[in-house]
Every structure is written in structure tokens, then in C-alpha cells.
Design a protein around this motif. Sequence first.
Motif, mmCIF file in Angstrom:
data_model
loop_
_atom_site.group_PDB
_atom_site.id
_atom_site.type_symbol
_atom_site.label_atom_id
_atom_site.label_comp_id
_atom_site.label_asym_id
_atom_site.label_seq_id
_atom_site.Cartn_x
_atom_site.Cartn_y
_atom_site.Cartn_z
ATOM 1 N N VAL A 1 39.076 -30.390 9.865
ATOM 2 C CA VAL A 1 40.001 -29.305 9.550
ATOM 3 C C VAL A 1 39.247 -27.980 9.589
ATOM 4 N N LEU A 2 39.887 -26.964 10.143
ATOM 5 C CA LEU A 2 39.334 -25.607 10.169
ATOM 6 C C LEU A 2 40.079 -24.761 9.161
ATOM 7 N N VAL A 3 39.340 -24.099 8.287
ATOM 8 C CA VAL A 3 39.919 -23.190 7.296
ATOM 9 C C VAL A 3 39.568 -21.771 7.705
ATOM 10 N N GLN A 4 40.593 -20.970 7.994
ATOM 11 C CA GLN A 4 40.372 -19.583 8.406
ATOM 12 C C GLN A 4 40.221 -18.670 7.182
ATOM 13 N N GLY A 5 39.317 -17.687 7.273
ATOM 14 C CA GLY A 5 39.192 -16.672 6.228
ATOM 15 C C GLY A 5 38.647 -17.210 4.927
ATOM 16 N N ALA A 6 37.383 -17.660 4.944
ATOM 17 C CA ALA A 6 36.842 -18.472 3.853
ATOM 18 C C ALA A 6 36.819 -17.810 2.478
ATOM 19 N N GLY A 7 36.924 -16.514 2.368
ATOM 20 C CA GLY A 7 36.752 -15.876 1.066
ATOM 21 C C GLY A 7 37.959 -15.910 0.152
ATOM 22 N N GLY A 8 39.162 -16.053 0.698
ATOM 23 C CA GLY A 8 40.374 -15.960 -0.119
ATOM 24 C C GLY A 8 40.528 -17.090 -1.111
ATOM 25 N N GLY A 9 41.410 -16.873 -2.091
ATOM 26 C CA GLY A 9 41.627 -17.878 -3.127
ATOM 27 C C GLY A 9 42.146 -19.187 -2.576
ATOM 28 N N VAL A 10 43.124 -19.128 -1.661
ATOM 29 C CA VAL A 10 43.664 -20.348 -1.069
ATOM 30 C C VAL A 10 42.616 -20.991 -0.170
ATOM 31 N N ALA A 11 41.941 -20.186 0.644
ATOM 32 C CA ALA A 11 40.962 -20.726 1.580
ATOM 33 C C ALA A 11 39.803 -21.415 0.864
ATOM 34 N N SER A 12 39.288 -20.806 -0.186
ATOM 35 C CA SER A 12 38.183 -21.430 -0.915
ATOM 36 C C SER A 12 38.645 -22.722 -1.588
ATOM 37 N N SER A 13 39.890 -22.753 -2.041
ATOM 38 C CA SER A 13 40.442 -23.979 -2.621
ATOM 39 C C SER A 13 40.570 -25.062 -1.559
ATOM 40 N N LEU A 14 41.041 -24.679 -0.366
ATOM 41 C CA LEU A 14 41.183 -25.629 0.741
ATOM 42 C C LEU A 14 39.853 -26.284 1.072
ATOM 43 N N VAL B 1 39.726 -29.195 16.682
ATOM 44 C CA VAL B 1 39.952 -29.794 15.371
ATOM 45 C C VAL B 1 41.340 -30.432 15.296
ATOM 46 N N ASP B 2 41.513 -31.285 14.284
ATOM 47 C CA ASP B 2 42.798 -31.957 14.094
ATOM 48 C C ASP B 2 43.845 -31.035 13.480
ATOM 49 N N ALA B 3 43.407 -30.131 12.628
ATOM 50 C CA ALA B 3 44.347 -29.218 11.973
ATOM 51 C C ALA B 3 43.635 -27.935 11.583
ATOM 52 N N VAL B 4 44.405 -26.855 11.502
ATOM 53 C CA VAL B 4 43.909 -25.559 11.039
ATOM 54 C C VAL B 4 44.741 -25.141 9.837
#
Length: 322
Positions: free
Chosen positions: A159-172, A215-218
Amino acid sequence: MLAAYAARFDADDPISALEVGERPEPVAADGWVTVDVKATALNHHDLWSLKGVGLAEKNLPMILGCDAAGIDPDGNEVVVHAVISDPSWKGDETLDPKRSLLSEVHQGTLAQKIAVPAANVVPKPAGLSFEEAACLPTAWLTAYRMLFTQSPLKPGDTVLVQGAGGGVASSLITLARAAGLRVWATSRDEGKRAKAVEIGAHEAFESGARLPERVDAVMETVGQATWSHSLKSLKQGGTVVISGATSGQAPKSAELNRIFFLQLRVQGSTMGTRAELAELVQFMANAGIRPHIDSTYALADAREGFTKLNAGDVFGKIVFTV
């Protein structure tokens, strides 16, 4: 009681529309309870509200905030679920056409007390502080639903998580790693890329960089700035799950040809259900996961937290103690 609230709207300078001062204490309607707030967390939703997005002028002044942890009338330590559905609605409350979030129709959580439907409180995990638990109802719940309800991911997938700093992204990043996924993340900021690896990403790349493989999902929360990269990063038949668009909602191209030719799936996701919040709490307890807190302020100093979020220099959640 002390509260942080929107007194007016200002699309260009949202912080100027914020007031921190006295507001009336809530009165719980039938079937509702009053929670003494011990900690509350900040979201981009609160900045959008100050800009006049999603909040009607007729509802001003409006106490901001969707997240809270505190104590219910029976003395139980609880976490507040922010989605308010119609009393007659059955099933997934995020699909209720009449649903709203706290601070849109009903007063929000950036206050000493909050009134919510009795069904909207779940037990706070004993292993988390009030400050940590206050991070869960929006960012972490949104991430949980994106990963485990709205995507087809299974352990071993990438899985690719875009924008690593945000609250949702860091949780992901942290939830995905705990679930046995291979986790990649992106950020424009070198320090945030390093932090992403520290909290669970296997690798972190500069925004827009060519990946070692598709990747399988973003997991997409950035929107306009990363949309093309998200689609180009997917395998054939892959899925992009989008829950936000902090950089804007109008990419240069929707790239529809790529979507249909590669049979990509575009899945929207919003918040989560009360049941999913309870599942998230249990998952975090079982996995020993703790929320990522960027900084903590007293509620009286809410303006400082809003200013920091507005500047974008954040990794994890900004929390206010009450």
C-alpha cells in the motif's frame, strides 16, 4: 464554559475567525449525554469550518472540534464518536443522507463539555491517555475504514500512503504495518519521510517519485497534487481510496483513460461507524499501538494549535488538554 469557536468566516485568514472564550454549557436532549471533556484534537475540518466550508452561517457561533475523550455521567472514561445520524437511521451511519459531524449542526468538542447521543460514546482503552484517545475519532477512524472496509488489501499486499505528515496519513502507516502490509509513503519533506519510516513505513519516497514497483492500493488524502501519481502507482485492477483533498479537488486531468483501461477502482471513504470505532480501539489495544501526537496545548491556547496546523508543519495530531 471555555471553548474555541467560529464566530464568523474568513476564507483567506481562517485564524482571524477563531474565538477562544466563554460559551453556554450544553443541555443534553432525551437520549443524549453530557461528557466532561479531558482532551480534544484538531483536524483540517476545523480550519475548513473557519473558512465557511461545511458550516452554515446560520449556525454561528459554532464550537469547533470533532474529537474528544472524557468522562460520561456515570464516571466512565469514554471516546466520543463524531458522526451524528438521524435517530430513525439504521445501519452504516456514514451513509445517512442526513448525517452531520459534530461542529456542523451540533456544537463541537473544543470545549469543557460536549453533549452527544448516548450511542456515540465508546469505552476508552485503559492503556491510552485521554490525550492519545482524543486522536482516534476522526484521523485514526478514517484511516481504519480506508484500510479495512473500503479497500481489498490483505496481509502481504503493498500500500502507498500519500502525504506522510498528516494525521490520517500517519495513522494509515502505523495501522497498515500492524496489519501485515508492506507500507510505502511519500512526502515532500525529508524529515517527514524519515519519521514515516520510524512509525512503520518500510520505505519512504519523495512526492511524485517513481516507485520500485506498482502497488495494490493507494491511500489518498492529498488530492490534486498527488492524484496523477496515485493512479500511475497502481497495478492493473488496483484501488485508490480517497478520503480528503487537502491540496485541492481539481487535478489537471482525471486520467479517465488510465482508470478504465487498467480497470482501476476509485473508492471514496468518509469517517467511520460507531462499530468501526470500537473495532479500532480494540485493534490498537491488541497491537499495542499508540497515536502519534505532534504537540499538546491547553485549550486556552487553542489559537497556537490552529496556527501550527494552518502552517502545515505537523506530523501526527495536535491535541488540546481541557
